[in-house]
Design a protein around this motif. Structure first.
Motif, PDB file in Angstrom:
ATOM      1  N   GLU A 132     -11.415  19.898   3.542  1.00 59.86           N
ATOM      2  CA  GLU A 132     -12.522  20.024   4.488  1.00 59.86           C
ATOM      3  C   GLU A 132     -12.364  21.152   5.511  1.00 59.86           C
ATOM      4  N   ARG A 133     -11.202  21.847   5.505  1.00 64.31           N
ATOM      5  CA  ARG A 133     -10.981  22.876   6.525  1.00 64.31           C
ATOM      6  C   ARG A 133      -9.871  23.850   6.122  1.00 64.31           C
ATOM      7  N   TYR A 134      -9.805  24.935   6.862  1.00 62.39           N
ATOM      8  CA  TYR A 134      -8.668  25.844   6.816  1.00 62.39           C
ATOM      9  C   TYR A 134      -7.924  25.690   8.135  1.00 62.39           C
ATOM     10  N   GLU A 135      -6.625  25.852   8.093  1.00 68.40           N
ATOM     11  CA  GLU A 135      -5.831  25.801   9.309  1.00 68.40           C
ATOM     12  C   GLU A 135      -4.970  27.058   9.366  1.00 68.40           C
ATOM     13  N   VAL A 136      -5.067  27.787  10.477  1.00 60.71           N
ATOM     14  CA  VAL A 136      -4.322  29.026  10.656  1.00 60.71           C
ATOM     15  C   VAL A 136      -3.377  28.839  11.829  1.00 60.71           C
ATOM     16  N   THR A 137      -2.115  29.173  11.624  1.00 62.28           N
ATOM     17  CA  THR A 137      -1.111  29.080  12.667  1.00 62.28           C
ATOM     18  C   THR A 137      -0.462  30.448  12.822  1.00 62.28           C
ATOM     19  N   ALA A 138      -0.436  30.956  14.055  1.00 60.57           N
ATOM     20  CA  ALA A 138       0.123  32.282  14.322  1.00 60.57           C
ATOM     21  C   ALA A 138       1.148  32.202  15.440  1.00 60.57           C
ATOM     22  N   ASP A 139       2.288  32.828  15.229  1.00 54.36           N
ATOM     23  CA  ASP A 139       3.329  32.872  16.253  1.00 54.36           C
ATOM     24  C   ASP A 139       3.077  34.051  17.186  1.00 54.36           C
ATOM     25  N   LEU A 140       2.898  33.745  18.470  1.00 54.25           N
ATOM     26  CA  LEU A 140       2.657  34.769  19.483  1.00 54.25           C
ATOM     27  C   LEU A 140       3.531  34.528  20.710  1.00 54.25           C
ATOM     28  N   PRO A 141       4.853  34.537  20.536  1.00 54.58           N
ATOM     29  CA  PRO A 141       5.730  34.284  21.685  1.00 54.58           C
ATOM     30  C   PRO A 141       5.615  35.402  22.707  1.00 54.58           C
ATOM     31  N   GLY A 142       5.622  35.027  23.978  1.00 55.65           N
ATOM     32  CA  GLY A 142       5.556  36.007  25.056  1.00 55.65           C
ATOM     33  C   GLY A 142       4.153  36.385  25.472  1.00 55.65           C
ATOM     34  N   PHE A 143       3.140  35.925  24.743  1.00 53.15           N
ATOM     35  CA  PHE A 143       1.756  36.218  25.088  1.00 53.15           C
ATOM     36  C   PHE A 143       1.161  35.040  25.851  1.00 53.15           C
ATOM     37  N   THR A 144       0.150  35.333  26.662  1.00 51.56           N
ATOM     38  CA  THR A 144      -0.635  34.276  27.292  1.00 51.56           C
ATOM     39  C   THR A 144      -1.950  34.166  26.527  1.00 51.56           C
ATOM     40  N   LYS A 145      -2.652  33.052  26.703  1.00 55.71           N
ATOM     41  CA  LYS A 145      -3.899  32.890  25.949  1.00 55.71           C
ATOM     42  C   LYS A 145      -4.941  33.918  26.370  1.00 55.71           C
ATOM     43  N   GLU A 146      -4.838  34.448  27.584  1.00 54.63           N
ATOM     44  CA  GLU A 146      -5.784  35.467  28.039  1.00 54.63           C
ATOM     45  C   GLU A 146      -5.564  36.806  27.320  1.00 54.63           C
ATOM     46  N   GLU A 147      -4.407  37.006  26.743  1.00 51.72           N
ATOM     47  CA  GLU A 147      -4.091  38.250  26.049  1.00 51.72           C
ATOM     48  C   GLU A 147      -4.422  38.195  24.557  1.00 51.72           C
ATOM     49  N   ILE A 148      -4.949  37.062  24.097  1.00 49.67           N
ATOM     50  CA  ILE A 148      -5.226  36.856  22.676  1.00 49.67           C
ATOM     51  C   ILE A 148      -6.736  36.849  22.444  1.00 49.67           C
ATOM     52  N   THR A 149      -7.161  37.520  21.372  1.00 43.17           N
ATOM     53  CA  THR A 149      -8.567  37.527  20.987  1.00 43.17           C
ATOM     54  C   THR A 149      -8.673  37.051  19.545  1.00 43.17           C
ATOM     55  N   VAL A 150      -9.581  36.119  19.313  1.00 45.93           N
ATOM     56  CA  VAL A 150      -9.855  35.626  17.963  1.00 45.93           C
ATOM     57  C   VAL A 150     -11.340  35.850  17.703  1.00 45.93           C
ATOM     58  N   GLU A 151     -11.643  36.493  16.576  1.00 49.72           N
ATOM     59  CA  GLU A 151     -13.036  36.763  16.212  1.00 49.72           C
ATOM     60  C   GLU A 151     -13.262  36.383  14.756  1.00 49.72           C
TER      61      GLU A 151
END
Length: 134
Positions: free
Chosen positions: A39-58
């Motif tokens: 019923e879904r896809y699940e994506v997991t990404a390692d982004l150590p040292g980043f804050t959520k404000e520095e991440i963009t998902v489109e």
């Protein structure tokens, strides 16, 4: 005298350059797992040292894009760097993910790990057409 030194030493140009190029970007790579469920896809990404404000998902035209950019501002201390490796880091990955309910995509970021849930929708696919060979 020629027998004193091995022909292929650690400074062999082609091998050394190959090793350097193969490992050059390993520490600056965005590691991602993409898992499919019925019923879904699940994506997991390692982004150590980043804050959520520095991440963009489109998500646009069946393309999921994850990017992150982190900059260290110039520090105004009087110390002298002996080694400086932290400055600007920019990472980006793209994936084709079809048949996703765009308005239901959910994202969470905790302990340096980005988790995306992309619910599936049924695709309106026309039935296969058999092509006759002449």
């Amino acid at each position: 005298m020629a027998g004193l030194f091995p022909r292929k030493d650690w400074l062999d140009g082609e091998e050394l350059v190959g090793r350097l190029l193969n490992s050059f970007g390993d520490d600056r790579k965005l590691n991602v797992d993409v898992k499919e469920f019925p019923e879904r896809y699940e994506v997991t990404a390692d982004l150590p040292g980043f804050t959520k404000e520095e991440i963009t998902v489109e998500y646009d035209s069946e393309i999921l894009a994850i990017s992150a950019e982190h900059s260290i501002s110039k520090e105004e201390d009087t110390g002298r760097y002996l080694r400086k490796e932290r400055s600007t880091t920019a990472l980006r990955r793209q994936f084709v993910v079809k048949n996703v309910a765009e308005d239901q995509i959910a994202a969470a970021f905790e302990n340096g790990v980005l988790t995306l849930t992309l619910p599936k929708i049924e695709a309106d696919r026309p039935p296969r057409k058999k092509i006759d060979i002449q």
